[in-house]
Design an enzyme around this catalytic site. Structure first.
Site, mmCIF file in Angstrom:
data_model
loop_
_atom_site.group_PDB
_atom_site.id
_atom_site.type_symbol
_atom_site.label_atom_id
_atom_site.label_comp_id
_atom_site.label_asym_id
_atom_site.label_seq_id
_atom_site.Cartn_x
_atom_site.Cartn_y
_atom_site.Cartn_z
ATOM 1 N N GLU A 195 0.814 -1.211 0.000
ATOM 2 C CA GLU A 195 0.000 0.000 0.000
ATOM 3 C C GLU A 195 0.853 1.269 0.000
ATOM 4 O OE1 GLU A 195 -3.189 2.394 -0.333
ATOM 5 O OE2 GLU A 195 -3.136 0.210 -0.572
ATOM 6 N N GLY A 196 2.053 1.198 0.563
ATOM 7 C CA GLY A 196 2.938 2.358 0.511
ATOM 8 C C GLY A 196 3.317 2.725 -0.911
ATOM 9 N N HIS A 197 3.633 1.724 -1.733
ATOM 10 C CA HIS A 197 3.928 1.988 -3.145
ATOM 11 C C HIS A 197 2.701 2.547 -3.867
ATOM 12 C CE1 HIS A 197 6.917 -1.332 -2.279
ATOM 13 N NE2 HIS A 197 7.700 -0.413 -2.797
ATOM 14 N N GLN A 228 8.820 8.636 2.159
ATOM 15 C CA GLN A 228 9.626 9.213 3.231
ATOM 16 C C GLN A 228 10.169 8.158 4.190
ATOM 17 O OE1 GLN A 228 7.242 12.254 5.090
ATOM 18 N NE2 GLN A 228 7.556 13.705 3.418
ATOM 19 N N LYS A 229 9.734 6.906 4.074
ATOM 20 C CA LYS A 229 10.292 5.872 4.956
ATOM 21 C C LYS A 229 11.805 5.777 4.758
ATOM 22 C CE LYS A 229 10.046 1.434 4.168
ATOM 23 N NZ LYS A 229 11.469 0.991 4.325
ATOM 24 N N GLN A 253 17.579 8.380 1.842
ATOM 25 C CA GLN A 253 17.566 8.181 0.389
ATOM 26 C C GLN A 253 16.860 9.333 -0.310
ATOM 27 O OE1 GLN A 253 16.587 4.296 -1.766
ATOM 28 N NE2 GLN A 253 14.622 5.364 -1.838
#
EC number: 6.3.2.1
Length: 283
Positions: free
Chosen positions: A39-41, A153-154, A158
């Site tokens: 779900e993050g993607h 933002q996790k 990066q």
């Protein structure tokens, strides 16, 4: 069932697909991924659709950002499930190169960065990592020529490294950081969460709870050094092997002594069993 996105696997086919997308006018967003989508993607894809006319998702498990002892070989690869999710999200194009396309046998060029890339966070514990990230992301930008690219933002360091690279090399891509998507108990969504045993999964939300507790105490005026020491102890007492639990300037990632030193971001990386988890939170 929604139609499947166009899928391209070679550079000539990518160039033809880009010509068709550009012919329709509008802007192009790129969401770089290594697959094993969650779900993050998909939050990145939804945000991309709000910011651009067409959305490209790249899926490439990049070998150059893994050290020999890391999980390149076992990294989750879920192509059929990924395709179904991207079709549901109405992605326009999937760029899925193989390793020989991205790194031909005579490949000899790397992009290296300083600044946020030498903050003694991920770079200290994974010294190979950002050289691989900047090189592959730079190639993806050159190949896909997006107007905007979205990153979660996790992977906060990066995000800052890529933002710095784009500015320094005049790549002309707008970088957008998208907030972390979390499970109901606060654990940051990650493709590597599938590695966790049931017992480890039950302990994993400790990282986010510790970040929240530390941020609250700092806002209430507690001394930063004591707050960070307490947080580190909590994480280790839960069974984690701690790499770092740090308070840094949210833009430069330089160390801070208090909230007066600028916007502050708390960052953590720790292993439980063989699984390394990272998380972060603004104060």
């Amino acid at each position: 069932m929604p139609p499947a996105p166009a899928i391209v696997r070679t550079l000539p086919s990518l160039r033809r697909a880009l010509e068709r997308l550009r012919a329709r006018r509008g802007t192009i967003a790129l969401v770089p991924t290594m697959g094993a989508l969650h779900e993050g993607h998909l939050a990145l894809v939804r945000q991309a659709k709000r910011r651009a006319s067409r959305v490209i998702v790249s899926i490439f498990v990049n070998p150059t950002q893994f050290a020999p002892h890391e999980d390149f070989g076992s990294y989750p690869r879920t192509w059929k499930a990924d395709l179904a999710k991207l079709a549901e999200a109405k992605t326009d194009l999937i760029w899925r190169p193989d390793v020989s396309t991205m790194y031909p046998r005579d490949f000899a060029t790397r992009i290296s960065t300083e600044g946020p890339a030498i903050a003694r966070l991920e770079d200290h514990f994974r010294p190979h990592f950002f050289g691989g990230v900047t090189t592959v992301v730079g190639k993806l930008f050159i190949q896909c020529r997006p107007d905007v690219a979205l990153f979660g933002q996790k992977d906060y360091q990066q995000l800052k490294v890529v933002t710095r690279m784009v500015a320094d090399l005049d790549l002309g891509v707008k970088i957008v950081g998208v907030p972390i998507v979390r499970e109901p108990d606060g654990l940051a969504m990650s493709s590597r969460n599938v590695y966790l045993s049931n017992e480890q999964r039950a302990r994993a939300p400790t990282l986010y709870r510790t970040l929240k507790d530390a941020a609250g105490r700092l806002r209430n005026g507690d001394h930063l050094e004591a707050v960070m020491a307490d947080g580190a102890r909590t994480i280790e007492d839960t069974g984690f092997s701690l790499d770092y639990f740090e308070a840094r300037h949210a833009e430069t990632l330089s160390p801070v002594g208090s909230l007066k030193d600028g916007p502050v971001r708390l960052l953590v990386a720790a292993k439980i069993g063989d699984t390394r988890l990272i998380d972060n939170l603004g104060v």
